[in-house]
Design a protein around this motif. Structure first.
Motif, mmCIF file in Angstrom:
data_model
loop_
_atom_site.group_PDB
_atom_site.id
_atom_site.type_symbol
_atom_site.label_atom_id
_atom_site.label_comp_id
_atom_site.label_asym_id
_atom_site.label_seq_id
_atom_site.Cartn_x
_atom_site.Cartn_y
_atom_site.Cartn_z
ATOM 1 N N ILE A 91 0.808 -1.213 0.000
ATOM 2 C CA ILE A 91 0.000 0.000 0.000
ATOM 3 C C ILE A 91 0.844 1.267 0.000
ATOM 4 O O ILE A 91 0.394 2.311 -0.488
ATOM 5 N N THR A 92 2.058 1.190 0.527
ATOM 6 C CA THR A 92 2.917 2.373 0.550
ATOM 7 C C THR A 92 3.383 2.716 -0.854
ATOM 8 O O THR A 92 3.392 3.883 -1.253
ATOM 9 N N ALA A 93 3.757 1.693 -1.620
ATOM 10 C CA ALA A 93 4.111 1.933 -3.017
ATOM 11 C C ALA A 93 2.874 2.379 -3.798
ATOM 12 O O ALA A 93 2.952 3.261 -4.663
ATOM 13 N N ALA A 94 1.717 1.797 -3.491
ATOM 14 C CA ALA A 94 0.480 2.188 -4.171
ATOM 15 C C ALA A 94 0.182 3.658 -3.943
ATOM 16 O O ALA A 94 -0.251 4.367 -4.863
ATOM 17 N N ARG A 95 0.414 4.115 -2.735
ATOM 18 C CA ARG A 95 0.210 5.536 -2.419
ATOM 19 C C ARG A 95 1.136 6.405 -3.251
ATOM 20 O O ARG A 95 0.731 7.429 -3.807
ATOM 21 N N ARG A 96 2.387 5.991 -3.387
ATOM 22 C CA ARG A 96 3.356 6.752 -4.185
ATOM 23 C C ARG A 96 2.996 6.715 -5.671
ATOM 24 O O ARG A 96 3.305 7.662 -6.398
ATOM 25 N N HIS A 97 2.340 5.658 -6.096
ATOM 26 C CA HIS A 97 1.928 5.539 -7.499
ATOM 27 C C HIS A 97 0.601 6.250 -7.776
ATOM 28 O O HIS A 97 0.120 6.243 -8.908
ATOM 29 N N GLY A 98 0.013 6.837 -6.751
ATOM 30 C CA GLY A 98 -1.233 7.568 -6.924
ATOM 31 C C GLY A 98 -2.477 6.707 -6.931
ATOM 32 O O GLY A 98 -3.560 7.163 -7.322
ATOM 33 N N ALA A 99 -2.347 5.456 -6.482
ATOM 34 C CA ALA A 99 -3.488 4.535 -6.493
ATOM 35 C C ALA A 99 -4.229 4.482 -5.164
ATOM 36 O O ALA A 99 -5.271 3.830 -5.057
ATOM 37 N N LEU A 100 -3.695 5.140 -4.161
ATOM 38 C CA LEU A 100 -4.342 5.210 -2.846
ATOM 39 C C LEU A 100 -4.468 6.687 -2.494
ATOM 40 O O LEU A 100 -3.492 7.321 -2.088
ATOM 41 N N PRO A 101 -5.645 7.273 -2.669
ATOM 42 C CA PRO A 101 -5.781 8.721 -2.552
ATOM 43 C C PRO A 101 -5.605 9.281 -1.147
ATOM 44 O O PRO A 101 -5.194 10.431 -0.983
ATOM 45 N N ARG A 102 -5.891 8.485 -0.131
ATOM 46 C CA ARG A 102 -5.802 9.016 1.232
ATOM 47 C C ARG A 102 -4.580 8.461 1.953
ATOM 48 O O ARG A 102 -4.162 7.333 1.725
ATOM 49 N N ALA A 103 -4.036 9.280 2.826
ATOM 50 C CA ALA A 103 -2.902 8.833 3.639
ATOM 51 C C ALA A 103 -3.404 7.894 4.728
ATOM 52 O O ALA A 103 -4.504 8.057 5.250
ATOM 53 N N ILE A 104 -2.618 6.884 5.048
ATOM 54 C CA ILE A 104 -2.952 5.973 6.139
ATOM 55 C C ILE A 104 -1.782 5.925 7.108
ATOM 56 O O ILE A 104 -0.670 6.357 6.792
ATOM 57 N N GLY A 105 -2.031 5.397 8.289
ATOM 58 C CA GLY A 105 -1.029 5.451 9.346
ATOM 59 C C GLY A 105 -0.078 4.284 9.391
ATOM 60 O O GLY A 105 0.545 4.026 10.436
#
Length: 211
Positions: A91-105
């Motif tokens: 999910i961390t890479a997904a966030r960097r790739h723009g596939a996870l719009p919200r930040a998670i903890g």
């Protein structure tokens, strides 16, 4: 920069701005006490027991500064295992790739050895034992260090294989997979699935793509 703050060049020029006291043993005779001094001056942010982040030049002396969770996770992993043995994933890479719009903890990072979750001041770091030499990687730049993260194709397969890793729900994982499916090269994804013996993950990814 605060005029009272002085940082040894050897520390300021480190590629990885996450440091442990022992990393400064050749700079300070008593690194732990010096780290505490730099912490008081808001040159360092204490991430977790034994780990400190050096603030960017434009934030030195600002006690409000906190590093990004992904940057902290990658920096901690590099400090312990080296730059080329670790990578942001799932999910961390997904966030960097723009596939996870919200930040998670929670941040997820591949490392050579299994170890417990690290609780930090900016979130939890989940370590996954993986041989990064067998993963499909690309370069990533963070505010604390540069290194590696999984490509969209590798990230999609990893999430399809372990959708709950990092604490997201099944619905969120499906949404991330759909977003990644629009970005990936399917030929690459299929080759990776074959090489990594992940037919079930590929099938789940394809299902999410058409859902």
């Amino acid at each position: 920069m605060n005029g009272r703050v002085t940082i040894p060049t050897a520390l300021a020029r480190r590629a990885n701005k996450v440091l442990r006291p022992r990393d400064a043993a050749d700079v300070y005779a008593h690194p732990r006490s010096e780290f505490e001094r730099l912490l008081e001056q808001a040159v360092f942010c204490h991430i977790s027991t034994g780990y400190y982040a050096l603030a960017p030049l434009d934030r030195l002396g600002d006690p409000r500064w906190r590093p990004d969770l992904a940057a902290a996770a990658l920096g901690v992993a590099q400090a312990d295992y080296g730059r080329d043995a670790v990578a942001l994933m799932s999910i961390t890479a997904a966030r960097r790739h723009g596939a996870l719009p919200r930040a998670i903890g929670t941040a997820v990072v591949a490392v050579p050895k299994q170890r417990p979750v690290l609780h930090t001041k900016v979130g939890d770091v989940v370590f996954v034992k993986r041989d990064v030499r067998r993963l499909d990687l690309e370069q990533v730049e963070t505010e604390l260090t540069a290194g590696w993260m999984t490509t969209p194709e590798q990230t999609a397969l990893d999430i399809a294989a372990r959708p709950k890793l990092g604490g997201i729900g099944a619905a969120d994982a499906e949404e991330v997979l759909r977003a990644l499916a629009r970005r990936i090269d399917w030929t690459v994804a299929e080759e990776l699935a074959r090489d990594q013996h992940r037919p079930a993950a590929l099938a789940r990814l394809k299902e999410a793509a058409v859902a």
